[in-house]
Each structure stands twice: as structure tokens, then as C-alpha cells.
Design a protein around this motif. Structure first.
Motif, PDB file in Angstrom:
ATOM      1  N   GLY D 253       2.475  -5.187   0.285  1.00  0.00           N
ATOM      2  CA  GLY D 253       1.190  -4.772  -0.266  1.00  0.00           C
ATOM      3  C   GLY D 253       0.025  -5.665   0.080  1.00  0.00           C
ATOM      4  O   GLY D 253      -0.256  -5.899   1.270  1.00  0.00           O
ATOM      5  N   SER D 256       0.583  -8.371   2.526  1.00  0.00           N
ATOM      6  CA  SER D 256       0.732  -8.041   3.947  1.00  0.00           C
ATOM      7  C   SER D 256      -0.580  -8.215   4.694  1.00  0.00           C
ATOM      8  O   SER D 256      -0.595  -8.408   5.915  1.00  0.00           O
ATOM      9  N   ALA D 257      -1.693  -8.163   3.962  1.00  0.00           N
ATOM     10  CA  ALA D 257      -3.007  -8.323   4.594  1.00  0.00           C
ATOM     11  C   ALA D 257      -3.152  -9.711   5.220  1.00  0.00           C
ATOM     12  O   ALA D 257      -4.004  -9.925   6.085  1.00  0.00           O
ATOM     13  N   LYS D 258      -2.331 -10.640   4.773  1.00  0.00           N
ATOM     14  CA  LYS D 258      -2.411 -12.017   5.297  1.00  0.00           C
ATOM     15  C   LYS D 258      -1.372 -12.296   6.367  1.00  0.00           C
ATOM     16  O   LYS D 258      -1.373 -13.375   6.972  1.00  0.00           O
ATOM     17  N   LEU D 259      -0.454 -11.380   6.566  1.00  0.00           N
ATOM     18  CA  LEU D 259       0.630 -11.615   7.516  1.00  0.00           C
ATOM     19  C   LEU D 259       0.240 -11.179   8.925  1.00  0.00           C
ATOM     20  O   LEU D 259      -0.691 -10.400   9.116  1.00  0.00           O
TER      21      LEU D 259
END
Lengths: 368, 368, 368, 368
Positions: D253, D256-259
């Protein structure tokens, strides 16, 4: 003002106006794996225009479908299928005169009120019979799906004006002859009279209505979603989207209102290990569900409102009474053109219900 | 198999079976601020049961509505309104015999197939005319909304069997007399003949059908959402949810198929600064939109399929042909009961369309 | 498998695939009288493609909208509006290799199962980000309608990978700067870091995700249709149609889960005769209704699944484990492209709700 | 204002207010042949009220379901199933004070505007958490259908305020322990801390929020109807109907924006002849379709807006700023009560999609 989609799991959304750039349809919910190419639509579209300039509008409609989406390598993908037919002719001058003079029998007046005068009035715009091309295109896909279940839809001109087929027409005759006559009547003698009658009416600057009867064979028992999404209710709603329709009934329909229960009830019997009824006054529908017998319905079309005679109207700008005489192309009788439209409309509704009822899978196997 | 909701912004969801514990409806989308109490429903529900045991089923239906939700301090809140009527009688023994013997003309057979034999067969279960109580209740609310726009819905028995009203009935006569006769026919002489005819039919163990005509006054111009959510299409779909309906037409309807354009077109004129048509063959609908003239429609009801005579059927367990004779309560003609149902059905469809078209606000002001 | 329409009274139906002939949308329910020409769409469509080849896919997308229906004399007519953009490039060879090798993080595998292998796999087909062009086009119309109510939608890249805007951005700054940077971040310093980060990621054959924040100004109080058609629920549903979205929250959102009621509740005050809250942790939504305060939401995008590194997959034909390395064009980060898509998506949902709530009429008056 | 139905082919329509006579739901589209009795609902309804008066509102909610329709001889019939729970307590005096003083964080203010002040304000009326009883009841039916496909839904309190489960919880532990603690957290040590934290918060007259995580096992691959009727979008829309929800994400969620793509993509492998991914950052959803891996989602709940502390508000009658202190029953944290609601909500959405995708037939066979 939304209202241009119909269907729950097999849904069509139509667009386009009589004198706009195109007529189209988005078919959403078609199973994947169905073979589909541009030419598949030719036959149905050509059925819409009887090859007889004397009985149809002089307008040239050479309709060529372009598949814009939803098909890959000649097979449907499960994505929405968009079909577009360009409108060839653009001579819109004929319609400038009628802008403020609503034509009797047409949707002009209520449309102007509904849309605040912004509606495309050329040729009836969105209300034109030209829009039925969308239904025809959706119907071609639907009929390809139905053919896998051996479901067959056979419509024909039962009457035009006062000329009426009174005898029973066999399914075989229907299959063979209904499109062999320009009026779409399988009784060749009656067809001649109908044609004559239309030509006469045209000469007089007048128009005729008629009744289309439609038979659907091999619908399985129990299709429909009562109490509101009945098979007859959904068919009726769809049919009323066809311009000029004023009535629909199933089986003995309005006649059944005069019969006694003992005369009208279809009694059960067994035939070839299958439950049948020995009559079919119900027209194949009981309680909003298909009964397994042929679905039979009649659709009443009013005479084309476009006539070449003088009629009273009102100038909406000046609010003065005046009169109008409609010139230009128009069909003296819409019934012949509407026969394939009724078939297509039925096909679309049935596929929607058959998918819901589990008779058509999401993914199609190659056809035997 | 979903299908028990209808309407887009004024939506009813119905539930209940003939011999279940209750009949009910959820009305979603009713504007807030409408006065509503339990007793508001009494008049409409009592209209459903003509006060004449000779022409209706012996079943006692004393229907008392309970408002379960959506009303606070006697006013609607904007939340869904749930209305329930208990089913008083529970004597279901009568129906055990018919479990495997589908009654001719009823939905029994397709229902058994559709629902795998799990359907509640008692009294037709979900397919019973008893379910129209839901429509009546929804209609009461809808009519209260329509009355704010002075829209009036007037249905009546136009024909029962071969007895038919042939003269024109004035709106005033309709208003005054249609519920004053047990057969719901405003022509008192014809009404007597109809009643006699029904009683005779009952004696014979037989049944009759008939035609209900309905007039809707004061619908504004331009209501409807073509091309699919037409006002006629949506009315038709709703009407086919009423048991025993086999046909519907608008204005001259099926008769218009025989007319010439010059005869059928309604020409425009100005009357009291308003645009009117000098005839109303269109029945108030053009191109799926209301024309501003009275909406007129006819609905064909088949004769009640329950008759006291011997009929052929098939034992679904043994797959042998057999016969059945239906005993117990049943109406020899559904038409009188159906008159208020048709009115309610029309009201529900019209409110849905009038909200969409902006004629009914989300929040009601106190009525003058 | 139907599912390509969204909205109740302002409804869009989308179609088209990444490598099909076109991408399109049918907008049904747009009021009549709205000025609309082909060029109206240029600005929004060009916002989708940042003018910086280093951070977007090399694919050339010069999108030119063709209005196919629903507009007459430069004004909407009330009929469905169809908008089509041709897909210029057709080099599909790149994708043949991946036909049986589902790419990790893409929809390939479930799509193959869902559609029986008939789905158009080229460039993700129907699942491609290319499909968001349909939303952009629908959004352009919706935003034109919203502008009449002074409703403004301002989205921006809040974070890309680990680079995040931590300070508060004023509405003015948002208006002015969000599209002035190629990454669509109004903080010019952070924008530079984001750009650098994307370029670095691209060099590594890797990709980044990010968070888009969106603010909607001037939504009236009380818009939404609880309990299910809530304003937040309908926004969420729409937002999840955008590829790569993995989460959404409103106001303090996930952070509110850690706050106490006394910290999170927004207390009321009066400001300029208007009721306001002195904080806006609710993000402008209470109980599924707009509160009158700015609607604020955050949308999480996962990193683009297409990366240039070796990844494990399975050959679906042989059912053997194998690996895949994706070559060809792809965006190292979808966030910049998605900013105008989020704005468009919001606009579409809001117009649908505002029409239902009576804030937008069926027919538009000329704008002051 | 309609909006109280959700689902396409398995549709629930809910009704009832906190202090009205009852709470109910109509479930339309349930296949026939499913065993169902009143007592089937007891377990799920009792899960909603943790057996610990210290952490829940003092309100006594002994909920007993009455099946009003759609069930015959203990089996569903295919007709709509209506379920009603009476509201036992009627002491509404507590709420008279707040009629004109909107409570911060509640829907009071926008509801008053939306419904013109006609809304039932007692206990939040239609906006009360009490309404989730409808979802629980619909969910019980849905879960019975899912159990035939071995689909299991396991939700739990992941965090309450600042107390958070940080370790991985096995499915087995989830199954066994999530309802064994009053806070619905399977980690018994964390559960104690959560309980303590809620009790402390209650003492302070304050409230807490939290996060519920939910795992769904055994959903087949390819369920969902992109691009709009995605499985994640439909889940999100449903979840936002639960009061106090402010966010939802799937899999990693928002994280994931940082991965990077290489970190976030789930690579494919074969395990026991089945295609799996070796991680599940996608949370079981790709492109709006189920991937075959467990569906994992997190839902953020804000702290209960009802707190016993003084808060600023505005008197809507006088339009003067004032303050309010809410007395009476309220939950210091809704998370424990919401755990079974999230499970029920998921079940309803999944059944709707599984029927569409052909995994659940219209008629059920007896269960092995």
C-alpha cells in the motif's frame, strides 16, 4: 439525462446522431474468444436497407463498420468492443427550416424543451431512426453468441397499414423468405400488396405504419429475473427505444384479454421427453421467465411522422400558429427497415439475460 | 438472479411472498420533508380489494402498513423508507398438492427450473399478485410527491372479457367514478355488466382478462431519458412486473399501425398561451419524451390462470402426463385489483424520471 | 465481465487498448449548452506527458481528440459525447516475447486467466496506463462543469520514492506551480530532487512510486449519497481504476488512526458568516458527505512494474520457471503522468454527485 | 439521494436508523438452495459486541435476526432475503440537546444541510455505526456462500492508537485468536495493551482510532471487472460505507510508494504445480483482478468522534459559536466492533464478483 446504456452484464452504450460524423456503440461484457471481424456486420446492416428505392428514403446509407477496440487477432478480448459507422452524407441544409417549427409526430418539440434548444435537430438528430444502426451492430455480436445456443430470432412484417398476414407462417418459411422480400414479409403475395401499398402511400406524400411479429426459438426454460428484470419487461424497454414503436404484446397479448382462462391457459404435455405446452398463448413467457416455448411478440409501429402534406404547427420563436410541409428524404414506412432492428434488440436483451442465468460463459471455447 | 429493484434515483426494492411472513418494500431516494404516516397507505391498499366477495378471492387481506425506517417525526428523512405489511393468513396446506404439478398459465414450471425447485410454491410465492402490495405502497409515496406537481394518475377497467367501455370517459368522470364500482369502471352501466360477467365466470370455475386504460395528467414536457431510458420504455418495464400483464400500448398504440401518417400525427396549436396538439394519438409521448399532453396507455391482462376446471399438466417428479384441478381461493379476474396497481406503478416511474429531470427537489418545502 | 462504465447520472464508458487503434470515452449525462470543441482537450492531454523525455517513456503520444457525437454548433446537445484519440504508434513487436511470460507486478497473469488468454497483451492492452487518456478526456468536460461552481481540483506529486514535500503548500502555490515542473511538484527544490531521483532510477533500470495529494476547493456542503454512494467511497472506486494505485486516504487518513478524538475532531467556528472547521483532519468529508471544507486525499502509487532488471517468472505454456527482462519503452515513475489523471477522476465523480444533488442543471445557461 | 444499495448481481439494500424501530437489509441475488435460519446470524452479530463493557458503549444490543422473506423450508429460494433486527432501546432523550449543535467529527452538520434538517439526528440516525448490523447480516449469507469455495476472511485489529502488532501473524493464529480477545487482536500480549489503552482513553473522556488488517484466502485468480469495477475499487467503495473509515490500502500500500520496482514486484514461481508469487506486496490484486495470492488490505479508522470533552461548535439556529460536551453512551474505540464488519463487507463484495465471474451458480447443490 443519462440513458444511453442498456443491459446489466452485457451492456451496450450507443452514440451518434443522424447528421453527426458517425453512429456507434460500445458493447461491454462480451465474453472473450468470439471471432469477430468488420465484415461480420455487413449482412445485418444491409438487411436494414431494402434494395428498393421506391419504398425507402432516397438517402444513401452504405454502412461500413470499423471495430475500434476489444478485438485482437480476430477474436474478442473481453474488453469493451467499440463499433463505428461513418455518416457519409452531410447535406444538412434541408433541416434549417424546421429548427423552430416542430414537426407533428416527431420528437422535435419535447426535445427542444428537454435540451433547452441545444439538441441537434438535423434529421431528428439523436432521435433519428439512423440511430438503430447502433442496435444492429450490437445485435450482430449478440446473435453470434446466441447461435452457440442454437437460439434463433425471426422477425417479419406482419402487417403494413391494412395489409396483414392472416395465415400461420412456418418457422422454415420465416427463415427462408422474410428477407427475400423488400418489405420483409415472408408471405410473397402479401408482400407484393404491402409494397404496392407503400409505394402508393409515398405517391400521396403520406406514410404507413405496421406490426412486426418476432419469434425466438430455443430459449432455455427459466430465463429472466423477476419481479422487475423480467424477460418481457426488459424486452419491452429495449423495444421502446426503437423510433415509432407504440405498443408491444406477447403471445395472444391484447387478444388474451378477451379469452377465458380455460381458453388462454397453455396446458402441459410431454413431447420427446421434454415438457411442452400444447398451445403457446403465453408467447413463451410466464411470470417474467421464459417457459421454454418459442417467445412470440408483436410490436406496433406508427406511420412515419414525416409526410409531404401540409400540417399545422407552431413557430416556437414567435409562438404563432403556422404550418409546415416536410420535404426531403424520408421513409414512407419504417417497418421494413425495423425488422432487423427488432431482431437485434431481442438478441441484445437475451444475451444479457442468458449470461446472468449462466448459459453463456465468460470465456468462449472454440466452436465445434 | 437479482432483479427486485427498479428506478435510478427513486428506487424501490420489493420483497415478500404470498404465504411468507410479510410483503414489503424499501423506497430509496425519496426527498426529505414529505409528511408520511402509517395511515397514508390505507386508502390505496383498500382500493386493491374491491368490497365485493363475489368477484375477488375469498382471502382476507386486511393490510396494515408499518413504517420501519426513513420517517422521523412524521416526515421523511431522506433515508430509505421501509414499509411492511404482515401476511395475516398462513393456511398453506392448499398448495402442497401442486408442488410437482405445474399449474397451466402460472409461473410454476419456469420458476421450478430457474430456482432448482427451491422456490416457495405456496400461492405462487414470489410470483403471486400479492406482491403488488409492494408496488401499491411505493406508489402511495410517489403519488404524494406527484400531487405537488398536480400530476394525477387515473386508471380504470376499460374492458373485462368481452364487455368494453366504448365511449369516451371524461377526466372528471374518471376521478369521480372509477373506484365507486367494484370492477373499477367509471361507466356505471358497463360496470354492472362487467361484474355480472365476472360472477358468471366464477360460477363456471373459469376466469376473465381485461384491459386497463390509464391517463396521466399534467406531466411536464420533455421528461424521459432517450434513447433507452425512455418514459414509455421505463413504464413498460415496470408494468410487466405486474402479474398477468401481456401487452402495453400508448395512445392509439396498435391501432396506429393501421393509420396513415396524416391521420395519426398530432398537429400543434396554441391554446391559452400553451403549445398543445389538437389530437393525442401519441398518448403524450414522442421520441421517448413526454409531450405535455396526457400520457395515455392501455395494459392487457390475461385471464387469471387459476381456474376450477380440469387441466392437463405433467408430474415433474415422475415425468408423466397428468391433470390438475385447482381448488382454493383465487380471483376470477385480476383487473379490478390491478387498477390501483397500475396507478402506483406509473407513479413510481414518473417520480424517478421527474427527479432526474429536476422537477422534484431533494428537500421538500412545506406545502402551501 | 462488464465494468467499463462509472457514474450514475454523469456516466463515462471507456474503451481502447494500449496498442489498439484508439482510446476513447463516451460521456453520457452531460448537460446541454456547454461549449465544447476539440481543442478544449489539448491542455489536459498535454499535461499528461511531461515535456522531459528523461523521465517519461520514449513513446510519442501526440494526442488529438476527435469529438464524434453529442456536440452541435460548438455546444453540447445532451446526447452522449464520444471522444476518440487515435493511437499513433503501432510497433507491437516488442511484446510478442512476453505473451506467455507474465511480467511481475503487471496484470498479465490474472488477465490471461480471466480472459482465457484472449486478452490483448501488447503493452498491457486494456490494463495499460494509456487508458487513462479516457479519464483525462471525461475529466476535461467535468472540469468545465465544475468551473461554473468555482470548484477547483489541485493535485500534485507529494512524494516520489523517498523524496517528499514536507511543508505545507498554499493553494496559490499549487495553482501556479504544480504543472510548471516536469514531476508535477509545486515545491521547486523538491521537484529537482524528484526529477534527479527518477533519472537515476531509470539509469539503474529500476522504477519508483510515489504519493499524489489532491485538494478540491469549494465543494458545497452535503454532497454524497450515503450509506454506499458516499463521496469518499465513490472517489476511492474511481481512483482504483488508475493503474498502479495501491491506497487512498482522506484528510489525516492513516495518521488519524494514531490520534485521539480530541486531536482529530475538527471543531466548528464561524468565519465570514460561514460555518467552518478550525482544522480539516476529516479532509472535507464526514459520514460520506462533503463538509464544505476542502476535500483532501492522498493516493499511493506503487513503482512502475516494468523494470529493466532480470525477474523470475513462469512460462505459462510449459509451466516451467524462467526469467524475464523487460526491454522497450516504459516510464520509470508513473506519478508525474498520473497527476492530471487524479484531477480528472475527481472531477468526474464530483460532477456525477453534484448533478444528483441538484447543483448542476440539465440545461446550462450562457456563462457570465 | 438514493444510495443504499450496493452490488451488481449480489446486491444488498440496507435501511434503518440508530434509534428507529429496526435495522435491516434486503439481500437480492442470493442463489437458491442455501440453508439459512435465524440463528445463523447470531455468531456474527455477537462478534460485533465484545464481551467487555469497559471498552464498548454501555448500550445493550441484544440482536436477534428475523428472516422476513426469501427463505422456505430452511433454504433460500432465490427471492430477495429480508433480515430485520429490532432496536431494543428507545431512550432518545439524550440526543435532543445536540439537535442544533453539530458534534465535531460527526456527520451531523453535512447531514442537516443535505436533508434540510429532516434527518433523524438521534444517535447519528442513518449515519450511526448501528447501521453496520445490516452489513453483518448480509455478510453472514455471503460468508456461507464463500465457504463453499473455501474462501476465508480474517480481519483483526492491527493497531489501536499507538499500540501496534509489528510481527507477522500466521493464518492459523488469526483463525484461532482474533476473536478470543475483546479488542479482536490475535497477539495476546498486544491485545492486553490495546485494551488497557482503550480503558485509559475512556477514563479521559477521549477516544482512539486504529487500523484493521484483513486477509482473504483462496480467492481464485482473475476475479474483478476492470477498468472500473475492479476488485480493489469495489472493496474500497464498500469499506468507506463503514463509519469512521478514513483510508484503505492493499498489500504494501502506502509503503510501496517508497519502494523501488525491483523491491516491490512480486516474482513468479511454481509451488505444488500452482503459479504463486514469492512475495505478496501486491496484496493479491493486480490490475484490479485477483492474483490468486491472499488479498491483504488495511483500513484506517479515525478515533470515535464522540468524546466526553468540551468542544467548539456552532448553534445552527442562532448561528453563534458555542461549545458542546457529549454525554451518554459511546464507544471509546470503534475498531473492535468494526473487525467483523470489515469481514462482512469483504464477503459481500467478493460474492458479487464471484457470481459475475461464474464461480457461484444460481442454484446450489447440497453441500458435501
Amino acid at each position: 439525462m443519462v440513458g444511453n446504456s442498456i443491459g446489466k452484464v452485457f451492456k451496450i452504450t450507443t452514440f451518434g446522431e443522424s447528421h453527426g460524423s458517425c453512429i456507434g456503440v460500445v458493447v461491454d461484457g462480451c465474453p472473450s474468444g468470439l471471432p469477430l471481424i468488420d465484415n461480420d456486420f455487413n449482412e445485418d446492416l444491409s438487411k436494414r436497407i431494402p434494395n428498393e428505392p421506391k419504398i425507402v428514403s432516397a438517402r444513401k446509407e452504405i454502412d461500413k463498420v470499423h471495430i475500434c477496440s476489444g478485438v485482437f487477432k480476430g477474436l474478442t478480448t473481453g474488453a469493451p468492443i467499440t463499433l463505428i459507422v461513418d455518416n457519409c452524407e452531410g447535406i444538412s441544409k434541408d433541416y434549417d427550416l424546421i429548427k423552430d417549427l416542430p414537426r407533428p409526430g416527431h420528437a422535435d418539440y419535447p426535445a427542444i424543451i428537454r435540451y433547452g434548444g441545444f439538441n441537434d435537430y438535423r434529421g431528428g438528430g439523436r432521435f433519428s431512426g439512423r440511430g438503430t444502426v447502433s442496435i444492429i451492430m450490437g445485435g450482430t455480436i449478440a446473435k453470434k453468441l446466441l447461435s452457440r445456443l442454437n437460439i434463433e430470432i425471426l422477425a417479419f412484417a406482419k402487417s403494413i397499414g391494412n395489409i396483414e398476414v392472416k395465415r400461420t407462417i412456418s418457422f422454415e418459411e420465416l427463415r427462408k423468405n422474410r428477407y427475400s422480400t423488400v418489405v420483409r414479409c415472408p408471405d410473397l403475395d402479401i408482400a407484393k400488396l404491402m409494397k404496392k401499398s407503400i409505394i402508393q402511400s409515398k405517391k400521396e406524400g403520406n406514410s404507413l405504419g405496421g406490426i412486426i411479429e418476432c419469434v425466438v426459438l430455443n430459449v432455455p426454460v427459466g430465463v429472466g429475473d423477476p419481479v422487475f428484470d423480467t424477460i418481457d419487461g426488459d424486452i419491452a424497454k429495449m423495444i421502446f427505444s426503437i423510433p415509432a414503436v407504440k405498443g408491444i404484446d406477447f403471445g395472444t397479448g391484447f387478444e388474451s384479454a378477451k379469452l377465458k382462462g380455460s381458453e388462454n391457459n397453455d396446458q402441459y404435455a410431454i413431447c420427446d421427453d421434454t415438457i411442452v405446452t400444447t398451445s403457446n398463448n403465453a408467447g413463451g413467457i410466464l411470470g417474467g421467465l421464459s417457459s421454454g416455448m418459442p417467445i412470440i411478440l408483436s410490436v406496433a409501429f406508427k406511420p412515419t411522422p414525416s409526410i409531404g402534406l401540409n400540417q399545422n404547427t407552431v413557430n416556437l420563436k414567435t409562438m404563432k400558429e403556422t404550418s409546415i410541409k416536410i420535404s426531403g428524404r424520408h421513409d414512407p414506412c419504417v417497418v421494413p427497415k425495423a425488422v432487423p432492428v427488432v431482431e437485434a434488440a431481442l438478441a441484445i436483451v437475451l444475451v444479457d439475460h442468458l449470461i446472468r442465468a449462466g448459459f453463456i460463459p465468460n470465456v468462449l471455447k472454440e466452436q465445434k
